[in-house]
Design an enzyme around this catalytic site. Sequence first.
Site, PDB file in Angstrom:
ATOM      1  CB  CYS A 275      -2.234 -10.906   8.345  1.00 26.61           C
ATOM      2  SG  CYS A 275      -2.046 -12.224   9.488  1.00 26.61           S
TER       3      CYS A 275
HETATM    4  N1  SAJ Z   1      -6.346  -1.165  11.340  1.00 27.89           N
HETATM    5  C1  SAJ Z   1      -6.775   0.119  11.056  1.00 27.89           C
HETATM    6  N2  SAJ Z   1      -8.101   0.347  10.901  1.00 27.89           N
HETATM    7  C2  SAJ Z   1      -9.025  -0.663  11.003  1.00 27.89           C
HETATM    8  C3  SAJ Z   1      -8.567  -1.969  11.284  1.00 27.89           C
HETATM    9  C4  SAJ Z   1      -7.231  -2.200  11.451  1.00 27.89           C
HETATM   10  O1  SAJ Z   1      -5.957   1.043  10.960  1.00 27.89           O
HETATM   11  O2  SAJ Z   1     -10.218  -0.384  10.861  1.00 27.89           O
HETATM   12  C5  SAJ Z   1      -4.919  -1.415  11.479  1.00 27.89           C
HETATM   13  C6  SAJ Z   1      -4.564  -1.967  12.827  1.00 27.89           C
HETATM   14  O3  SAJ Z   1      -4.235  -0.922  13.731  1.00 27.89           O
HETATM   15  C7  SAJ Z   1      -3.337  -2.828  12.526  1.00 27.89           C
HETATM   16  C8  SAJ Z   1      -3.589  -3.289  11.101  1.00 27.89           C
HETATM   17  O4  SAJ Z   1      -4.561  -2.412  10.542  1.00 27.89           O
HETATM   18  O5  SAJ Z   1      -2.161  -2.056  12.568  1.00 27.89           O
HETATM   19  C9  SAJ Z   1      -4.097  -4.714  11.037  1.00 27.89           C
HETATM   20  O6  SAJ Z   1      -5.199  -4.757  11.898  1.00 27.89           O
HETATM   21  P1  SAJ Z   1      -6.193  -6.043  11.950  1.00 27.89           P
HETATM   22  O7  SAJ Z   1      -7.335  -5.682  12.822  1.00 27.89           O
HETATM   23  O8  SAJ Z   1      -6.491  -6.509  10.582  1.00 27.89           O
HETATM   24  O9  SAJ Z   1      -5.344  -7.061  12.793  1.00 27.89           O
HETATM   25  P2  SAJ Z   1      -4.482  -8.291  12.336  1.00 27.89           P
HETATM   26  O10 SAJ Z   1      -3.358  -7.941  11.443  1.00 27.89           O
HETATM   27  O11 SAJ Z   1      -4.161  -9.009  13.588  1.00 27.89           O
HETATM   28  O12 SAJ Z   1      -5.493  -9.085  11.455  1.00 27.89           O
HETATM   29  C10 SAJ Z   1      -5.950 -10.303  11.882  1.00 27.89           C
HETATM   30  C11 SAJ Z   1      -6.197 -11.017  10.608  1.00 27.89           C
HETATM   31  N3  SAJ Z   1      -6.233 -12.427  10.869  1.00 27.89           N
HETATM   32  C12 SAJ Z   1      -5.645 -13.239   9.978  1.00 27.89           C
HETATM   33  O13 SAJ Z   1      -5.096 -12.844   8.981  1.00 27.89           O
HETATM   34  C13 SAJ Z   1      -5.700 -14.672  10.281  1.00 27.89           C
HETATM   35  C14 SAJ Z   1      -7.486 -10.557   9.968  1.00 27.89           C
HETATM   36  O14 SAJ Z   1      -7.874 -11.492   8.946  1.00 27.89           O
HETATM   37  C15 SAJ Z   1      -8.578 -10.470  10.956  1.00 27.89           C
HETATM   38  O15 SAJ Z   1      -9.760 -10.022  10.291  1.00 27.89           O
HETATM   39  C16 SAJ Z   1      -8.178  -9.454  12.008  1.00 27.89           C
HETATM   40  O16 SAJ Z   1      -7.085 -10.082  12.692  1.00 27.89           O
HETATM   41  C17 SAJ Z   1      -9.305  -9.150  12.963  1.00 27.89           C
HETATM   42  O17 SAJ Z   1     -10.457  -9.256  12.543  1.00 27.89           O
HETATM   43  O18 SAJ Z   1      -8.993  -8.740  14.081  1.00 27.89           O
END
Ligand code: SAJ
Length: 438
Positions: A275
């Site tokens: 995403c």
């Molecule tokens: N990441 C960072 N720093 C952060 C947060 C994330 O480097 O502070 C990185 C993660 O390691 C990963 C990427 O960003 O590689 C994405 O991380 P994410 O926590 O956003 O995980 P996702 O991609 O699974 O995001 C999903 C999303 N859900 C949908 O799109 C339906 C997002 O909207 C959610 O907010 C997120 O999960 C969540 O909250 O866990």
Amino acid sequence: MDTKNQLIEKLENKTAKVAVLGLGYVGLPFATVFAEAGFNVIGIDPDERKIEALKKGESYIQDVPTELVAQLVEAGRLEATTDFAALAEADAVSICVPTPLRKTGDPDLSFILSVTTELAKYMHPGMVVVLESTTYPGTTREILLPQLGDDTDLVVGEDFFLAFSPERVDPGREDWTTINTPKVIGGITDACSEVSATWYRGALETVVSVTSSEVAEMAKLLENTFRMINIGLVNEMAVMCDRLGIDVWEVIDAAATKPFGFMKFTPGPGLGGHCIPIDPLYLSWKLRSLNYTARFIELASEINLGMPRYVARKVQDALNDQSKSLKGSNILVLGVAYKPDIDDLRESPALDVIGLLEQSGAVVSFHDPYIPFIKEEEFELQSVPDLMSAVKAADCVVIITNHSDYVYAEILETAKCIVDTRNALGSAQRDNPKVFRL
Ligand code: SAJ
């Protein structure tokens, strides 16, 4: 009774037949939730393996228990097929297909286009169609409506009803699920918004109606662009703190004590997942076609895409500290999934870090308890079988994904040197000469 009210009645008494196009990490949870709610659901996916598994009552998605699939299939509530002709009996159709990026960075709508072409063959009065796949604002009206409406002589908002509702599935999450996560939904017309929201309220706890499909499409992009930009911000903070000799992790923890007006994000080796790295680029692509540059998105993307190279440079610095070169050194990458404690490798920055290290002549291996092997164009690797012997043998260990399975104290004790991109070892190692942190 007119078409709209007849359909609403079938949706409310759950005699409406539901079809789900695309049975991946969004479609399968959606199908099981609506089947559990009492609808008869048919899942349609071209992947024979998925259909065979479901027919045997087996789940292939981490968040969907096999027992649930078996029970729903047994009860005749959930069927599965590769044959789109099943749409002829459908009253309510959810489209949950991938919307990736092409190699050029442009949106790839091929999955949406192909299922819409199939669906158009089976359109009939009294259908509601909802697109769940994340896409640029206008897709539902500009791409789906012409094929489902104009080409079939059906009038949207009278004969059939068309809406957009962004998926909010977070793989591996147990607190917020398909059932209890508030669901935004917006239609092409008011009647479309009403019918689609009625359908979704039959299975989901909170349905948030908005006035158009464009608002719903844009809301999703704001959600994920917000994350991508804030991750880009903290990644740049990490680079700036490194220049200033300040511990960025301590800075973020200190800022996070503010009880209002701040949301904690943490730096890392880059941006992975299905995403966050992708959705915002759908928005910037659409705006470019309107001669507008979405500068925040493009800058954040540039910073996030630069993090793997920044990490590779950290590894080089760590080896240099031991008077070693990258070339010929044994590097062990710990954790390759795109985020902790899941088995998903999509867009993982680990792949970029490994590629960059290999390009510099390093001998790279990896370990990940959730991912047994990596098969990329540039390289194929197996997860090392014996973690601690690999840690001991490595000239440098790089923590890319901080799975909770790892015993970090033991790794710290055994490794010659560690590049920690996730503060997995904790700030107590700030002054440890063998630990190099973002
Ligand atoms: N990441 C960072 N720093 C952060 C947060 C994330 O480097 O502070 C990185 C993660 O390691 C990963 C990427 O960003 O590689 C994405 O991380 P994410 O926590 O956003 O995980 P996702 O991609 O699974 O995001 C999903 C999303 N859900 C949908 O799109 C339906 C997002 O909207 C959610 O907010 C997120 O999960 C969540 O909250 O866990």
